[in-house]
Structure formats: C-alpha cells, structure tokens
Enzyme design. Structure first.
Site, PDB file in Angstrom:
ATOM      1  N   ASP A  71     -22.873  -9.146  -3.975  1.00 28.25           N
ATOM      2  CA  ASP A  71     -23.794  -9.962  -3.198  1.00 28.25           C
ATOM      3  C   ASP A  71     -23.049 -10.883  -2.237  1.00 28.25           C
ATOM      4  OD1 ASP A  71     -25.963  -8.804  -4.371  1.00 28.25           O
ATOM      5  OD2 ASP A  71     -26.498 -10.504  -5.633  1.00 28.25           O
ATOM      6  N   GLY A  72     -21.843 -11.338  -2.636  1.00 29.88           N
ATOM      7  CA  GLY A  72     -21.058 -12.188  -1.751  1.00 29.88           C
ATOM      8  C   GLY A  72     -20.707 -11.492  -0.448  1.00 29.88           C
ATOM      9  N   ASN A 145     -28.529 -17.765   0.867  1.00 36.26           N
ATOM     10  CA  ASN A 145     -28.848 -18.230  -0.488  1.00 36.26           C
ATOM     11  C   ASN A 145     -29.158 -19.720  -0.536  1.00 36.26           C
ATOM     12  OD1 ASN A 145     -28.815 -15.891  -1.976  1.00 36.26           O
ATOM     13  ND2 ASN A 145     -26.822 -16.242  -2.913  1.00 36.26           N
ATOM     14  N   ASP A 146     -28.143 -20.539  -0.231  1.00 38.95           N
ATOM     15  CA  ASP A 146     -28.309 -21.968  -0.471  1.00 38.95           C
ATOM     16  C   ASP A 146     -27.344 -22.818   0.337  1.00 38.95           C
ATOM     17  OD1 ASP A 146     -25.813 -21.743  -1.984  1.00 38.95           O
ATOM     18  OD2 ASP A 146     -27.015 -21.015  -3.645  1.00 38.95           O
ATOM     19  N   ASP A 175     -24.608 -35.053  -9.465  1.00 42.66           N
ATOM     20  CA  ASP A 175     -23.470 -34.263  -9.000  1.00 42.66           C
ATOM     21  C   ASP A 175     -23.733 -33.671  -7.618  1.00 42.66           C
ATOM     22  OD1 ASP A 175     -22.243 -34.839 -11.345  1.00 42.66           O
ATOM     23  OD2 ASP A 175     -22.108 -32.782 -12.081  1.00 42.66           O
ATOM     24  N   THR A 186     -32.297 -16.879  -7.356  1.00 43.01           N
ATOM     25  CA  THR A 186     -31.728 -16.175  -8.513  1.00 43.01           C
ATOM     26  C   THR A 186     -30.209 -16.314  -8.545  1.00 43.01           C
ATOM     27  OG1 THR A 186     -31.774 -14.126  -7.200  1.00 43.01           O
ATOM     28  CG2 THR A 186     -33.588 -14.487  -8.739  1.00 43.01           C
ATOM     29  N   LEU A 190     -30.513 -21.054  -9.897  1.00 42.26           N
ATOM     30  CA  LEU A 190     -31.018 -20.650 -11.212  1.00 42.26           C
ATOM     31  C   LEU A 190     -30.169 -21.271 -12.323  1.00 42.26           C
ATOM     32  CD1 LEU A 190     -33.049 -18.886 -12.782  1.00 42.26           C
ATOM     33  CD2 LEU A 190     -31.399 -17.016 -12.617  1.00 42.26           C
TER      34      LEU A 190
END
Length: 297
Positions: A71-72, A145-146, A175, A186, A190
């Site tokens: 996925d990376g 993703n994020d 944090d 996901t 997650l």
C-alpha cells in the site's frame, strides 16, 4: 468500460517484486500492449528494452498505471498521478494490501480480466495540507491516507488548537492528531482507535493520539470541511506534520496547519468481484476466531 492500451508499471525493490514484475510484463507483452516503466522498475530489470518515464510524467502518456508493491507504494504513486486522472491498479507485494488487492498468483486471471474491461472503478479523494508561518507558506503536501501532526518525540506531549470551518473545537494536550480520509481509516487511524469509514463516504475523521483528556474522542466531519490546527506557543518541541508517513514538514510554535480536500481524485481500479467488507474480513480477521456452533445432529 475504458480499454487500456498504454500501461505504466511502477514498483520498488522488495521481496519477490522482480519475479512478479516479470510475470506481469509477460502478460502485457503477450497482449501486444505498450508498456512504460518508471525509473525504479527499470533499474530492477536490466536489458528490458521498454520505454522508461519519470513517475510524475506517466499519467500524461498511460491510460492505466499498475503498481507492484504494498500500500505504501500505491500511496506514493497516487500523490504523483492524481492530477493526471490516470486509473491505478495495485498488485500486492506488501502485507495488508487494502489498496493493492490483486495477489501475485492471480496476475494472469485478475489483471487479464481488467484488461478485458471487467473491473470496477472507485474514486478516492486526497487531502491537501499547507503550513503557514507568519502568514507565509513554508510547506505543503498531499495525502491519500492521512495527515498527522505529532510531537515528534517519544513520551512527550504537545499542545495545539483545533478549528473546523473556522469554528473553535478544542485546545488539546496529546501526542498529536490524525486527520484521515475514508481510505486512511483502515491504516494508522485505525490503530489510534479511529472509526472505519466506507470508501464511498464523503467524510474526514479527526482522531486524537493519546489525549490527556480521556473524554476526547474521534470526530467525523464533512468531506468539504476545512481543518485548521494551531501549534501553541507553549510547545518546547518542533512538531512534524507527515502525509501518508512519507512527506514530512517540520513546524514551529505559532505555525498554522490547514487541511482540505484536494479537487482531483484518485481513480482506483479493482477486480470485478472486489468487496470492501470482504477485504475487512480478510485483512482484519473479522470473525476468524469465532467458535463453531455445536451441531444438533
């Protein structure tokens, strides 16, 4: 359905990647398709005799991009290809493979079916992040993703303020904070206790990372919302902002981080029988350890 004739192949060195690449290229060449390799794949396959292109240019010449890796690898490809609107298909050589959902053993059948026009097409939105210092932009990035703001040091909390669409939400010591898309729900989110969101949702999740206040919980907001984070002056660290864990921008106290939806979307190709819920059952082990019911026989 679109018929693909010019195929770009992206990958990077890893366990079994060369073998999978050779298997894929054999299939593509047997169909007399035009194949273009990115620089990293070309380096793995000496004497291949095929066209080579920088990754950032492949979307201009190819009507399908196949990514071989985890996925990376697909995350990195997505950020450089989205603006060209080129559809992307993933062959998994990583671990979970939520995005790269064709296994190496299924290349002939699954990739072959896609080339025959048997596939489903999903559109996934990305996030755009910019960091301002004194009103001037000092960094930007995008993420499938994020976007993560964190203290950057183990066991050291940071303090920041959160705004959504210009409205103050809270001031928090934790944090850090994860701002994720449904695609990223996901992934890292997650692990931090964030919600799983269906890929078709037009929504963004905001997930605190080990907040000092136990009542602080994930929030799901509209996909068109603007998220603003202000790094408080009280911080003694320079918190990094990361995009998909691959792009890093170092902030300072007083910096402002904006996160918004990008206008361009990733066009993600799946086999015709792809199911998000089946992927969750497979990758996350849903129901895998349930005991069998006793038989009445």
């Amino acid at each position: 359905m679109e018929q693909f004739r010019n195929i770009g192949v992206i990958g990077r060195e890893g366990n079994g990647v060369v073998e999978t690449l050779n298997r894929l290229l054999t299939l593509l060449e047997s169909r007399q398709l035009t194949v273009v390799l990115d620089d990293s794949v070309s380096a793995l396959l000496p004497d291949h005799g095929l066209r080579v292109s920088p990754r950032r240019m492949m979307g201009e010449t190819c009507d399908l991009i196949i990514v071989v890796g985890g996925d990376g690898s697909l995350l990195g490809a997505a950020r450089s290809l989205t603006r060209h609107n080129a559809p992307v298909l993933g062959v998994n050589r990583g671990r979970l493979g939520f995005l790269t959902d064709i296994s190496p053993g299924e290349i002939e059948t699954q990739v072959g079916a896609v080339l025959d026009g048997e596939y489903v097409l999903e559109k996934r939105f990305l996030l755009d992040v910019e960091v301002l210092r004194g009103g001037e932009r000092i960094g930007r990035g995008d993420a499938l993703n994020d976007v993560v703001l964190n203290s950057g040091t183990s066991g050291h909390m940071m303090e920041f303020e959160l705004y959504v669409d210009g409205e103050f939400v809270y001031r928090q010591r934790s944090d850090g904070l994860i701002v994720c898309t449904p695609t990223g729900s996901t992934a890292y989110s997650l692990s931090a206790g964030g919600p799983i969101m269906h890929p078709r949702l037009d929504a963004i999740a905001i997930v605190p990372m080990f907040p000092h206040t136990l009542s602080s919980r994930p929030i799901v907001i509209g996909g068109n919302s603007e998220v603003k984070m202000v790094v408080c002056d009280s911080n003694v660290v320079n918190p990094p902002v990361t995009c998909d864990g691959q792009v890093k921008i170092t902030t300072q106290p007083g910096d402002i981080i904006y996160v918004r939806k990008k206008p361009h979307k990733l066009r993600l190709v799946h086999p015709i029988d792809h199911s998000f819920y089946a992927s969750c059952r497979d990758k996350l082990g849903w129901g895998a350890h349930l005991p069998l019911e006793d038989s009445d026989d």
